[in-house]
Write a protein that holds these residues in place. Sequence first.
Motif, PDB file in Angstrom:
ATOM      1  N   ALA A   1       0.868  -1.181   0.000  1.00  0.00           N
ATOM      2  CA  ALA A   1       0.000   0.000   0.000  1.00  0.00           C
ATOM      3  C   ALA A   1       0.900   1.224   0.000  1.00  0.00           C
ATOM      4  N   THR A   2       1.030   1.846  -1.165  1.00  0.00           N
ATOM      5  CA  THR A   2       2.050   2.896  -1.309  1.00  0.00           C
ATOM      6  C   THR A   2       1.776   4.098  -0.405  1.00  0.00           C
ATOM      7  N   GLY A   3       0.504   4.452  -0.216  1.00  0.00           N
ATOM      8  CA  GLY A   3       0.184   5.577   0.669  1.00  0.00           C
ATOM      9  C   GLY A   3       0.679   5.298   2.089  1.00  0.00           C
ATOM     10  N   ASP A   4       0.443   4.074   2.567  1.00  0.00           N
ATOM     11  CA  ASP A   4       0.879   3.698   3.927  1.00  0.00           C
ATOM     12  C   ASP A   4       2.401   3.698   4.031  1.00  0.00           C
ATOM     13  N   ILE A   5       3.051   3.148   3.001  1.00  0.00           N
ATOM     14  CA  ILE A   5       4.524   3.087   3.025  1.00  0.00           C
ATOM     15  C   ILE A   5       5.101   4.504   3.111  1.00  0.00           C
ATOM     16  N   LEU A   6       4.506   5.394   2.321  1.00  0.00           N
ATOM     17  CA  LEU A   6       5.009   6.781   2.313  1.00  0.00           C
ATOM     18  C   LEU A   6       4.740   7.473   3.644  1.00  0.00           C
ATOM     19  N   ARG A   7       3.516   7.291   4.179  1.00  0.00           N
ATOM     20  CA  ARG A   7       3.188   7.946   5.457  1.00  0.00           C
ATOM     21  C   ARG A   7       4.125   7.473   6.569  1.00  0.00           C
ATOM     22  N   GLU A   8       4.455   6.174   6.530  1.00  0.00           N
ATOM     23  CA  GLU A   8       5.367   5.620   7.531  1.00  0.00           C
ATOM     24  C   GLU A   8       6.751   6.265   7.387  1.00  0.00           C
TER      25      GLU A   8
ATOM     26  N   TYR B   1       5.530  16.532  -1.662  1.00  0.00           N
ATOM     27  CA  TYR B   1       4.483  16.244  -2.652  1.00  0.00           C
ATOM     28  C   TYR B   1       3.177  15.905  -1.953  1.00  0.00           C
ATOM     29  N   MET B   2       3.286  15.082  -0.920  1.00  0.00           N
ATOM     30  CA  MET B   2       2.079  14.603  -0.234  1.00  0.00           C
ATOM     31  C   MET B   2       1.296  15.758   0.392  1.00  0.00           C
ATOM     32  N   THR B   3       1.995  16.693   0.984  1.00  0.00           N
ATOM     33  CA  THR B   3       1.271  17.786   1.634  1.00  0.00           C
ATOM     34  C   THR B   3       0.576  18.664   0.592  1.00  0.00           C
TER      35      THR B   3
ATOM     36  N   GLY C   1      -0.784  17.363  -1.953  1.00  0.00           N
ATOM     37  CA  GLY C   1      -1.783  16.480  -2.568  1.00  0.00           C
ATOM     38  C   GLY C   1      -1.396  16.061  -3.978  1.00  0.00           C
ATOM     39  N   GLU C   2      -0.087  16.140  -4.275  1.00  0.00           N
ATOM     40  CA  GLU C   2       0.372  15.747  -5.617  1.00  0.00           C
ATOM     41  C   GLU C   2       0.947  14.348  -5.579  1.00  0.00           C
ATOM     42  N   LEU C   3       1.093  13.758  -6.768  1.00  0.00           N
ATOM     43  CA  LEU C   3       1.702  12.438  -6.832  1.00  0.00           C
ATOM     44  C   LEU C   3       3.205  12.558  -6.601  1.00  0.00           C
ATOM     45  N   VAL C   4       3.736  11.616  -5.851  1.00  0.00           N
ATOM     46  CA  VAL C   4       5.176  11.526  -5.651  1.00  0.00           C
ATOM     47  C   VAL C   4       5.769  11.032  -6.984  1.00  0.00           C
ATOM     48  N   PRO C   5       6.918  11.574  -7.421  1.00  0.00           N
ATOM     49  CA  PRO C   5       7.435  11.204  -8.749  1.00  0.00           C
ATOM     50  C   PRO C   5       7.681   9.695  -8.911  1.00  0.00           C
TER      51      PRO C   5
ATOM     52  N   VAL D   1      10.720   7.918  -7.619  1.00  0.00           N
ATOM     53  CA  VAL D   1      10.757   7.580  -6.192  1.00  0.00           C
ATOM     54  C   VAL D   1       9.893   6.342  -5.943  1.00  0.00           C
ATOM     55  N   MET D   2       8.749   6.276  -6.632  1.00  0.00           N
ATOM     56  CA  MET D   2       7.770   5.223  -6.352  1.00  0.00           C
ATOM     57  C   MET D   2       8.208   3.840  -6.843  1.00  0.00           C
ATOM     58  N   ILE D   3       8.747   3.798  -8.046  1.00  0.00           N
ATOM     59  CA  ILE D   3       9.030   2.500  -8.659  1.00  0.00           C
ATOM     60  C   ILE D   3       9.986   1.635  -7.828  1.00  0.00           C
TER      61      ILE D   3
ATOM     62  N   ASP E   1      -2.238  -1.630  -3.445  1.00  0.00           N
ATOM     63  CA  ASP E   1      -3.295  -0.677  -3.101  1.00  0.00           C
ATOM     64  C   ASP E   1      -2.695   0.733  -3.215  1.00  0.00           C
ATOM     65  N   GLY E   2      -3.230   1.529  -4.130  1.00  0.00           N
ATOM     66  CA  GLY E   2      -2.686   2.888  -4.307  1.00  0.00           C
ATOM     67  C   GLY E   2      -1.644   2.961  -5.417  1.00  0.00           C
ATOM     68  N   PHE E   3      -1.373   1.849  -6.039  1.00  0.00           N
ATOM     69  CA  PHE E   3      -0.393   1.774  -7.117  1.00  0.00           C
ATOM     70  C   PHE E   3      -0.834   0.696  -8.100  1.00  0.00           C
ATOM     71  N   PRO E   4      -0.807   0.923  -9.408  1.00  0.00           N
ATOM     72  CA  PRO E   4      -0.381   2.134 -10.092  1.00  0.00           C
ATOM     73  C   PRO E   4      -1.492   3.171 -10.167  1.00  0.00           C
ATOM     74  N   ARG E   5      -1.080   4.424 -10.272  1.00  0.00           N
ATOM     75  CA  ARG E   5      -2.043   5.521 -10.401  1.00  0.00           C
ATOM     76  C   ARG E   5      -2.022   6.132 -11.793  1.00  0.00           C
ATOM     77  N   THR E   6      -1.029   5.815 -12.566  1.00  0.00           N
ATOM     78  CA  THR E   6      -0.934   6.340 -13.934  1.00  0.00           C
ATOM     79  C   THR E   6      -0.539   5.185 -14.866  1.00  0.00           C
TER      80      THR E   6
ATOM     81  N   ARG F   1       1.900   5.219 -16.905  1.00  0.00           N
ATOM     82  CA  ARG F   1       3.358   5.053 -16.831  1.00  0.00           C
ATOM     83  C   ARG F   1       3.722   4.123 -15.667  1.00  0.00           C
ATOM     84  N   GLN F   2       3.073   4.324 -14.538  1.00  0.00           N
ATOM     85  CA  GLN F   2       3.332   3.435 -13.398  1.00  0.00           C
ATOM     86  C   GLN F   2       2.898   2.016 -13.716  1.00  0.00           C
ATOM     87  N   ALA F   3       1.794   1.884 -14.460  1.00  0.00           N
ATOM     88  CA  ALA F   3       1.296   0.541 -14.800  1.00  0.00           C
ATOM     89  C   ALA F   3       2.308  -0.199 -15.681  1.00  0.00           C
TER      90      ALA F   3
HETATM   91  P1  AMP Z   1      -3.210   7.338  -0.568  1.00  0.00           P
HETATM   92  O1  AMP Z   1      -3.211   6.980   0.882  1.00  0.00           O
HETATM   93  O2  AMP Z   1      -3.128   6.120  -1.464  1.00  0.00           O
HETATM   94  O3  AMP Z   1      -4.330   8.256  -0.957  1.00  0.00           O
HETATM   95  O4  AMP Z   1      -1.855   8.147  -0.826  1.00  0.00           O
HETATM   96  C1  AMP Z   1      -1.528   9.328  -0.128  1.00  0.00           C
HETATM   97  C2  AMP Z   1      -0.508  10.161  -0.919  1.00  0.00           C
HETATM   98  O5  AMP Z   1       0.689   9.399  -1.145  1.00  0.00           O
HETATM   99  C3  AMP Z   1      -0.966  10.580  -2.313  1.00  0.00           C
HETATM  100  O6  AMP Z   1      -1.735  11.749  -2.284  1.00  0.00           O
HETATM  101  C4  AMP Z   1       0.360  10.764  -3.037  1.00  0.00           C
HETATM  102  O7  AMP Z   1       0.962  11.995  -2.690  1.00  0.00           O
HETATM  103  C5  AMP Z   1       1.205   9.646  -2.448  1.00  0.00           C
HETATM  104  N1  AMP Z   1       1.099   8.405  -3.254  1.00  0.00           N
HETATM  105  C6  AMP Z   1       0.540   7.216  -2.866  1.00  0.00           C
HETATM  106  N2  AMP Z   1       0.609   6.308  -3.863  1.00  0.00           N
HETATM  107  C7  AMP Z   1       1.219   6.923  -4.895  1.00  0.00           C
HETATM  108  C8  AMP Z   1       1.574   6.531  -6.209  1.00  0.00           C
HETATM  109  N3  AMP Z   1       1.284   5.314  -6.686  1.00  0.00           N
HETATM  110  N4  AMP Z   1       2.199   7.440  -7.002  1.00  0.00           N
HETATM  111  C9  AMP Z   1       2.497   8.669  -6.548  1.00  0.00           C
HETATM  112  N5  AMP Z   1       2.180   9.119  -5.338  1.00  0.00           N
HETATM  113  C10 AMP Z   1       1.549   8.259  -4.492  1.00  0.00           C
END
Ligand code: AMP
Length: 225
Positions: free
Chosen positions: A37-44, A59-61, A63-67, A70-72, A91-96, A98-100
Motif C-alpha cells: 500500500a504505497t500511501g501507507d509506506i510513504l506515510r510511515e 508532494y504529499m502535503t 496532494g500531488e503524486l510523488v514522482p 521515487v515510487m518505482i 493498493d494505491g499503485f499504479p495511479r498512472t 506510466r506506473q502501470a
Molecule cells: P493514498 O493513501 O493512497 O491516498 O496516498 C496518499 C498520498 O501518497 C498521495 O496523495 C500521493 O501523494 C502519495 N502516493 C501514494 N501512492 C502513490 C503513487 N502510486 N504514485 C504517486 N504518489 C503516491
Amino acid sequence: MGESRGKKAIIIFGPPGAGKGTQASRLIEELKLVAIATGDILREAVAKGSPLGVKAAEYMTRGELVPDEVMIPIVEEKLSEDRGDNGFLLDGFPRTVRQATMLDDAARKNGVKIDKAIYLKTSKDVIIQRLSGRRVCPNCGAVYHVENIPPKVEGVCDTCGTALVQREDDREEAIVRRLVEYEKQTTDVIRYYRKKGILVEVNGDLRIEVSYPMIVKTLGGENCS
Ligand code: AMP
C-alpha cells in the motif's frame, strides 16, 4: 533465483469512499496476501523522517503524486522480497499508465504475474453520502458515519469520549474536487487493464457484506493457474 516462482499480484483501486481500505484489509487477512500500500509506506517513511519520507512529504502535503522515480524502486523492492507466496495486493499503485507499464516490467523481472485489477466502481452520490457523513475521532482515530455507523452518543467517540470531527477533505466541495482529480488520474489506468483483459469491475455501491464475497469469488476464478 526467482524467474518463475509463479507469484501473483492483485491490484485494487477505486475512488475515495469506494470502501477500498476495508476490502483490502479483509483480503489481506483472509487470503494471507502481502500488502503493498504505497500511501501507507510513504506515510510511515514521513513519520520516521527517513530520506524517502523527506522527499515524499513535500508532494504529499500538496496532494500531488510523488514522482515515479521515487515510487518505482519502492514497489520493485517489495515485489522482490521473498514473501508473497499467496500473492501481493497492490493498493494505491499504479495511479498512472506510466506506473502501470513500469509495474509490468518490475513484475516480469521478479517472476510475478499481475493477475487481476479490481476496480470498485462507485457512483458519485454514494461516495458523497459515505464521505460527507464520515466522522473521525481526533484522539484515537476511530471512524464513524452519522447514518451507517453512528456512535452511541451523537458526536462523541464510543471508545474515548472525545468530540468527533469531520475531516476537512470530507466536506462536500472537497469531495467533488478529489473525485475530479481521481478520475483524471485513473481513467487511463482502467482502460489499460481492460485492454489487457484483467480488469474486474465490482459494484462499490453495494454494502461490503455483498461486494466482498464477489471479489473473493473473482480471485478464485478461471484465470488462476
Ligand atoms: P493514498 O493513501 O493512497 O491516498 O496516498 C496518499 C498520498 O501518497 C498521495 O496523495 C500521493 O501523494 C502519495 N502516493 C501514494 N501512492 C502513490 C503513487 N502510486 N504514485 C504517486 N504518489 C503516491
